[in-house]
Design an enzyme around this catalytic site. Structure first.
Site, short mmCIF file in Angstrom:
data_model
loop_
_atom_site.label_atom_id
_atom_site.label_comp_id
_atom_site.label_asym_id
_atom_site.label_seq_id
_atom_site.Cartn_x
_atom_site.Cartn_y
_atom_site.Cartn_z
N ASP A 183 0.90 -1.14 0.00
CA ASP A 183 0.00 0.00 0.00
C ASP A 183 0.94 1.19 0.00
O ASP A 183 1.58 1.47 1.02
CB ASP A 183 -0.88 0.01 1.27
N HIS A 184 1.06 1.87 -1.15
CA HIS A 184 2.17 2.82 -1.25
C HIS A 184 2.03 3.98 -0.26
O HIS A 184 3.01 4.65 0.04
CB HIS A 184 2.39 3.29 -2.69
N HIS A 246 -5.67 3.03 1.06
CA HIS A 246 -4.83 4.10 1.60
C HIS A 246 -5.46 4.81 2.80
O HIS A 246 -4.80 5.06 3.80
CB HIS A 246 -4.53 5.14 0.53
C1 BG6 Z 1 -3.54 4.93 -6.35
C2 BG6 Z 1 -4.92 5.06 -6.94
O1 BG6 Z 1 -3.49 3.83 -5.48
O2 BG6 Z 1 -3.24 6.12 -5.62
C3 BG6 Z 1 -4.98 6.26 -7.86
O3 BG6 Z 1 -5.23 3.87 -7.67
C4 BG6 Z 1 -4.54 7.50 -7.13
O4 BG6 Z 1 -6.29 6.43 -8.38
C5 BG6 Z 1 -3.21 7.28 -6.42
O5 BG6 Z 1 -4.41 8.55 -8.07
C6 BG6 Z 1 -2.87 8.46 -5.53
O6 BG6 Z 1 -1.57 8.32 -5.04
P1 BG6 Z 1 -0.74 9.58 -4.54
O7 BG6 Z 1 0.52 9.00 -3.99
O8 BG6 Z 1 -0.52 10.43 -5.76
O9 BG6 Z 1 -1.58 10.27 -3.54
#
Ligand code: BG6
Length: 497
Positions: A183-184, A246
């Protein structure tokens, strides 16, 4: 920590994530001398490519590496890409896996990677189980010689039932300790800092409960629309795409009890407990009152016409999929009894921002005249992105006659630190997996607890005729009625207020 010699095998290597995120992250790790002495990457996917073509492709498709080519030593980039290899999987999966296994063994012998393998699945989740099975059939999952780990990308399932199936499927071939669910957001420095803010400061934790906190608000806003992912997004929607993963991760860190120590299992045990204490919505009435879904419609942003969601490529012209989701909920435990949580996530908002705001209660007795306006309340704002940092809003006396109070800010920004070399989320997470640290990866029970909360909402949104998807003009803060959900005097706090 020492990183052992190893091989990273990327499935779905011809896809967008490899060039956009994984290879740049690996390059930075290489540059920062975090990679082990003996390390290779083997990319694989259905398409045929030679090693040289793969190397060329990842560089040409990565804006990051391309930009480096002009400024940095070409030889250095080449040294890095020399560690990248490619083996196609073709369409005939049985023979191809034998070929893949053969290639893995050859590379292992040539490069001394000690049979330590990480399999990174950047493929649709429908392939996870069959890839795991094939790896097992090729005897690539046993840990008697070298360790074996599997990283899987989000989305982890489509609902609770499919997430359980995925977990069961993976557990046939890998033990839970070998599975890393990415989960980044957990790789973001500011998300990790939630733990440090809460549990290494004695000025916050004593106040972190229903006695002092009035409500908690989380905003995740993006300016982009669905970009080129209409096909995927239309089947997913904001609740699945952002909230289930997230945002519930952020929520679990805000809500959890102090862990006994910082080990992966202790932290994750507490996160699971937190997720299990979110009050699950029980019926349609509950869901209608506590959730709101919206979809952006065409508008003008800075004089330019912006498409509505239904006009985007890959999206059903009658789609009711949400690009805006807001949820109000309570946490049923001792600490949080009666404290409302308001969370919203959306695309095509006025600005890109993710922040959590802890709104503290007003003092029990008000002494100063201007103190009764709600906006004067103490707030702790945790800015996850951009301008990563923490802000405290507190009352100060307006200089001059009387006792007029106004709000002042006390702020900390990461960019002010001398050592502000913030690692990209993928860099951090990849390095953790290489070192066998799963603290920042979601455990099976954690993912299931998150789906358990989201499932009834998804089901009701899909099945009930009473649920409306409200339109909002692209570039605005969501549907007109979104303030009704947040039954607080001033509605949502839009960043910048
Ligand atoms: C991803 C989603 O996991 O996270 C995307 O699938 C979203 O739809 C993205 O744009 C947002 O990531 P960050 O790091 O730019 O907030």
């Amino acid at each position: 920590k020492k990183t052992k010699n190893q091989m990273l095998v990327i499935f779905g290597a011809s896809g967008d994530l490899t060039a956009r995120k994984l290879i740049p992250a690996l390059y930075n790790l290489y540059k920062g001398q975090h990679l082990p002495e003996k390390f290779v990457v083997l990319g694989t996917s259905r398409s045929f490519m030679t090693d040289a073509e793969f190397r060329e492709k990842v560089v040409s498709e990565s804006d990051f590496l391309k930009s480096k080519l002009d400024k940095e030593d070409k030889d250095f980039i080449q040294q890095f890409t020399n560690q990248l290899f490619y083996q196609d999987l073709g369409d005939n999966y049985t023979d191809s896996y034998a070929n893949l296994a053969k290639r893995i063994k050859e590379l292992n012998e040539e490069h001394g990677t000690e049979e330590n393998y990480i399999f990174y699945l950047s493929t649709p989740p429908s392939l996870y189980e069959s890839i795991a099975k094939n790896l097992c059939d090729q005897e690539l999952t046993k840990e008697d010689t070298g360790w074996k780990r599997i990283i899987v990308e989000k989305p982890f399932g489509y609902d609770l039932a499919s997430a359980k199936e995925l977990n069961d499927g993976l557990h046939h071939y890998f033990e839970e300790k070998q599975v890393y669910r990415i989960d980044h957001y957990l790789g973001k420095e500011t998300v990790q800092n939630l733990l440090v803010t809460r549990f290494s400061n004695s000025i916050f934790e004593p106040l972190w409960n229903r006695n002092y906190i009035h409500h908690v608000e989380i905003t995740n806003a993006e300016t982009v629309g669905v970009e080129k992912r209409g096909g995927y997004y239309d089947k997913s929607g904001a609740l699945r795409d952002m909230f289930q993963s997230h945002l519930l991760q952020i929520i679990s860190l805000l809500v959890m009890e102090p862990p006994i120590n910082s080990s992966a299992e202790e932290i994750r045990d507490e996160k699971v407990k937190a997720l299990k204490s979110l009050r699950v919505m029980k019926d349609e009435k509950d869901i209608l009152e506590n959730t709101l879904r919206g979809q952006y419609v065409a508008s003008q942003i800075n004089g330019e016409k912006v498409k509505g969601y239904r006009e985007e490529e890959g999206v059903d012209p009658d789609s009711t999929t949400e690009t805006y989701a807001a949820v109000k909920f309570f946490v049923d435990n001792w600490r949080w009894k009666g404290v409302p949580f308001y969370v919203r996530t959306a695309k095509r908002m006025p600005t890109k921002v993710t922040e959590a705001v802890i709104h503290f209660k007003t003092p029990h007795h008000q002494v100063f005249p201007s103190q009764d306006t709600y906006r004067q309340d103490n707030k702790l704002i945790i800015r996850i992105q951009p301008d990563e940092g923490i802000l405290i809003k507190f009352g100060v006396k307006v200089p001059g006659l009387g006792f007029h109070v106004e709000q002042a800010n006390m702020d900390f920004y990461y960019s002010d630190l001398d050592s502000a070399q913030v690692m990209d989320a993928y860099e951090r997470l990849l390095l953790d997996a290489m070192q066998g640290d799963s603290t920042l990866y979601a455990r099976a029970d954690e993912v299931e607890a998150a789906w358990n909360f989201v499932d009834p909402i998804l089901k009701c949104w899909k099945e009930s005729d009473a649920v409306t998807t409200f339109g909002y003009a692209a570039g605005t803060w969501g549907p007109k009625n979104s303030d009704e959900l947040i039954a607080e005097k001033f509605g949502w706090r839009n960043p910048g207020d």
